[in-house]
Design an enzyme around this catalytic site. Structure first.
Site, PDB file in Angstrom:
ATOM      1  CB  CYS A 169      -0.699   2.501   4.119  1.00 19.66           C
ATOM      2  SG  CYS A 169      -2.061   2.081   3.352  1.00 19.66           S
ATOM      3  CG  ASP A 170       2.908   1.138   4.431  1.00 13.64           C
ATOM      4  OD1 ASP A 170       2.607   1.527   5.558  1.00 13.64           O
ATOM      5  OD2 ASP A 170       3.041  -0.271   4.067  1.00 13.64           O
ATOM      6  CB  CYS A 174      -0.925  -0.021   1.197  1.00 13.21           C
ATOM      7  SG  CYS A 174      -1.831   1.357   1.272  1.00 13.21           S
TER       8      CYS A 174
END
Ligand code: NAP
Length: 303
Positions: free
Chosen positions: A134-135, A131
């Site tokens: 997200c990261d 992701c």
């Protein structure tokens, strides 16, 4: 007893919920964690008609949820277990309670496919991610590598290119699968470099990713690419574990439906990415949900 139980709160489930409550059904949507499904991991959605300001997936999901709730959709959060589809009423357990429904809409979505190569499991969360939204921030001003050539990989690469010093895209062929608008933008982005005809053989590093061993599928050459982060974007696997063995699945593991979104079991419908569909987009998931809800409600009324 519910007329329709919807399992899964991504775009397909939320659209089904909206249509089902507006259709006057006694409906409840069950979502394992938080509404939105895979789009919450998308940094920008440009292709949902009527919304041209490119909201992030999280914001669009929140709008879908608010919209359905405004028309009275009840959403319960937590895992559904012991789902039985082949009996009437259909039933399952939720928070220790047995829930019965005349019809069920399966909108459980899909999860990212893994590569299954050495180092992947050990380094997930330590440099290997599924992701970018997200990261991605962990790799600010550093180097990231995206694996894959589809829409997810290329939109991830474009997102990461704004944060990272350098982004590599490793793709197993020499042509992208991604839609032209994304592909053209990525090919023109200076800090994105494509590594064509190559597949990762192993993620390298002790406790933290340091690089990827790559194999060129044309020349057979093996090389090591140094990278701080790796984002695997090689497609999705439909999430069918909750009802495996109860309904017909296609060879690729997705749920087979007819044009009313009804599965091989009467009164059981499927919508969105879990379904055997040729196009996995927010707009197609919503359309599936609308169709599934319409015919699930109709089926609940003749029972
Ligand atoms: P996808 O379209 O299935 O693409 C997967 C990519 O990974 C392909 O380029 C494929 O290569 C490659 N790949 C598959 N298995 C591999 C392996 N074992 N090793 C190396 N590479 C591998 O998956 P996706 O990009 O996640 O998209 C899923 C669906 O969501 C699609 O329908 C997509 O259109 C949709 N989506 C849309 C948007 C958008 O519209 N903005 C954004 C994200 C996702 P090949 O090309 O050689 O097969």
């Amino acid at each position: 007893m519910l007329d329709t139980a919807i399992i899964g709160g991504g775009p397909a489930g939320l659209a089904a919920g909206l249509y089902a409550v507006r259709g006057g059904g006694n409906v409840c949507l069950y979502e394992e964690m938080f509404a939105g499904g895979q789009i919450v991991k998308t940094h920008r959605i440009d292709n949902y008609p009527g919304i041209s300001d490119g909201p992030d997936g999280y914001a669009l999901a929140a709008r879908f949820e608010e919209h359905a709730a405004a028309f009275g959709l009840k959403i319960e959060y937590g895992p559904v277990t012991e789902l039985v589809l082949n009996e009437d009423p259909k039933h399952f357990m939720f928070n220790g309670e047995r829930i019965e429904a005349k019809t069920v809409i399966l909108a459980t979505g899909a999860s990212p496919k893994t590569l299954g190569i050495p180092g992947e499991k050990e380094l997930t969360g330590h440099g290997v991610s599924y992701c970018a939204t997200c990261d991605g921030a962990f790799y600010k001003n550093r180097t990231a590598t995206v694996i894959g050539g589809g829409d997810t990989a290329i939109s991830d690469a474009l997102y990461l290119a704004k944060l990272c010093k350098k982004v590599y895209v490793v793709h197993r062929r020499d042509a992208l699968r991604a839609s032209a608008i994304l592909a053209d933008a990525a090919l023109k982005t200076e800090n994105i470099e494509f590594i064509w005809n190559s597949v990762p053989e192993a993620f390298l590093g002790e406790g933290k990713l340091s690089g990827i061993r790559l194999k060129n599928r044309v020349t057979g050459e093996v090389s090591e690419l140094s990278t701080d982060g790796a984002f695997v974007a090689v497609g999705v696997v439909p999430r069918t574990e909750l009802f495996a063995g109860q309904i017909a699945l296609a060879e690729n593991g997705s749920v087979i439906t007819d044009e009313h979104m009804e599965t091989s079991v009467k009164g059981v419908f499927a919508a969105g990415d879990v379904r055997n569909t040729p196009l996995r987009q927010v707009v197609t998931a919503c359309a599936d949900g609308a169709i599934a809800a319409t015919y699930a409600l109709e089926a609940s009324r003749v029972k």
